[in-house]
Design an enzyme around this catalytic site. Sequence first.
Site, PDB file in Angstrom:
ATOM      1  N   GLU A 340     -11.386  26.183  30.552  1.00  9.83           N
ATOM      2  CA  GLU A 340     -12.754  26.193  31.055  1.00  9.83           C
ATOM      3  C   GLU A 340     -13.659  25.376  30.137  1.00  9.83           C
ATOM      4  OE1 GLU A 340     -14.485  29.651  33.460  1.00  9.83           O
ATOM      5  OE2 GLU A 340     -15.492  29.876  31.525  1.00  9.83           O
ATOM      6  N   HIS A 371      13.834  34.368  28.161  1.00  9.37           N
ATOM      7  CA  HIS A 371      14.701  34.664  29.302  1.00  9.37           C
ATOM      8  C   HIS A 371      14.025  34.283  30.614  1.00  9.37           C
ATOM      9  CE1 HIS A 371      17.503  36.842  26.663  1.00  9.37           C
ATOM     10  NE2 HIS A 371      16.401  37.174  26.005  1.00  9.37           N
ATOM     11  N   LYS A 500     -17.314  29.291  44.320  1.00 13.42           N
ATOM     12  CA  LYS A 500     -18.160  30.473  44.517  1.00 13.42           C
ATOM     13  C   LYS A 500     -19.137  30.248  45.665  1.00 13.42           C
ATOM     14  CE  LYS A 500     -19.822  31.135  40.339  1.00 13.42           C
ATOM     15  NZ  LYS A 500     -20.505  31.806  39.205  1.00 13.42           N
TER      16      LYS A 500
END
EC number: 5.3.1.9
Length: 539
Positions: A340, A371, A500
């Site tokens: 950000e 793994h 948004k």
Amino acid sequence: MFQDLHALHTRTSGRRILDLFAADLRRAERFSADLGEMRLDYSKTQIDDAIRAGLIALCDRAQLADKREAMFAGAPINETEGRAVLHTALRNLDGGPVHVDGAEVMADVRLTLARMRRFAEALRSGALPGAGGAITDVVNIGIGGSDLGPAMAVLALAPYHDGPRCHFVSNVDGAHIADTLRGLDPARTLVIVASKTFTTIETMTNARTARDWMQRGGGDPERQFAAVSTATDRTAAFGIPGDRVFGFADWVGGRYSLWGPIGLSLMIAIGPDDFDAFLRGAQEMDRHFQSAPWEKNLPVMLALTGIWHHQICGHPSRAVLPYDQRLARLPAYLQQLEMESNGKSVAMDGTALDQAAGPIVWGEPGTNGQHAFYQLIHQGKQVVPCEFMVAARGHEPDLAHHHRLLIANCLAQSEALMRGRPLDEARAIAAARGVAGDELERQARHRVFAGNRPSTTLIYPRLTPAMLGRIIALYEHRVFVEGVILGINSFDQWGVELGKELATSLGPVVDGTESAAAKDGSTAALVDYVLAHRDTDLT
């Protein structure tokens, strides 16, 4: 800007990191930087004296010292928003005055910290009970910087918990708050609503749901809600008393806000004294960043290593690999902090950048990642610089053998990435297993590791509150240094706005009260699918 470094990369890209160690028996010492007992080892990279000198020259060319001083002095270095960047003031526990626009701010910082301390102590002691007795659980509702930091730190410092249990809700997905509240006592739960503006749609939706849950269950929201916000008119309208509202200034960005009221849940969990230790650890890193020469400055060298790997070598991502299960949320926290902040395509002056600024940051704690994705890190075609971190000692003395295995795995992975396995060694391994002929050659090639893959290691005695403070501040300043060198603003985040805005406009469409006709074909078709299927009985 990077021509000399690109030339150095071209000349050195074919050499082996192992050969650098063979040529310099003091390489590990010379290519490390220390702050007290914390060490950053960047010797398992291609960086040599000439490359380091070229990288350090970037600091002077970018006027890093002046810009560092400007940040700590309260200058409005967040130029697109006209704001100072002073999260460091929140941990300036015994430093001098700090001014913003001519006004001294440390008195307010100390006052807020004292209010937090009194509130946390009263809550922890039972002096501020809920409707059903002493508070047993705290639910922090926030998103982004209001969630990632405290959630990460509360988990990281679990051995220091001696207060109410802390839980975190961020996602607007109803499953998140439903799963979190299930099993909690509405009459003995405190809810902290963390939103600077008190308008964040995800946070306020969850806050209203939590308030309804509390009222239905016999709790008292007026006694059992607190807020971290500067919008005191909105918090009052919501029903939260003023003495339970903790604000912070606009010169503290969300992803840098853990050090103040956003860290209230952490203070409640570990207590004010350990929270002070957390702040002091960060302040120690601040002072180191301000005073250490570039080549011994941890944030600077971590940043320059990142610049080398991303801008010069062209590696598009870096993996953060904490060998500490309690740091499981650190990679997500650093994703926000770094991506950000430096995920920009425009320079400070508004011109387009000619290459990507910040890399993709990702990771998981070890040994789990071994793994999962280490296969690609070791044998994939793309090189992923790795940032290991590990403590010399854990918090479970009766499980010390676990920690020894953890350390062995961490160090082995960094060595394996560098060392690799050549074809002749792979052939010998296959032959020892009884493989022969053409099959031996085929099997051997599957067992070759290219090696020569760079990594850094951050190592420290133990993960304490002070050490966690140092680690977080280290990465904060690393982001700042990279941003200064790249000429970008690391303290705005316009990239979050468009989605948004469109989500707000899509609300009535998804509700079915407005048509999707004005939307693109894909979005309209997806809305039609939702409307057709959301009321379908799938039981």
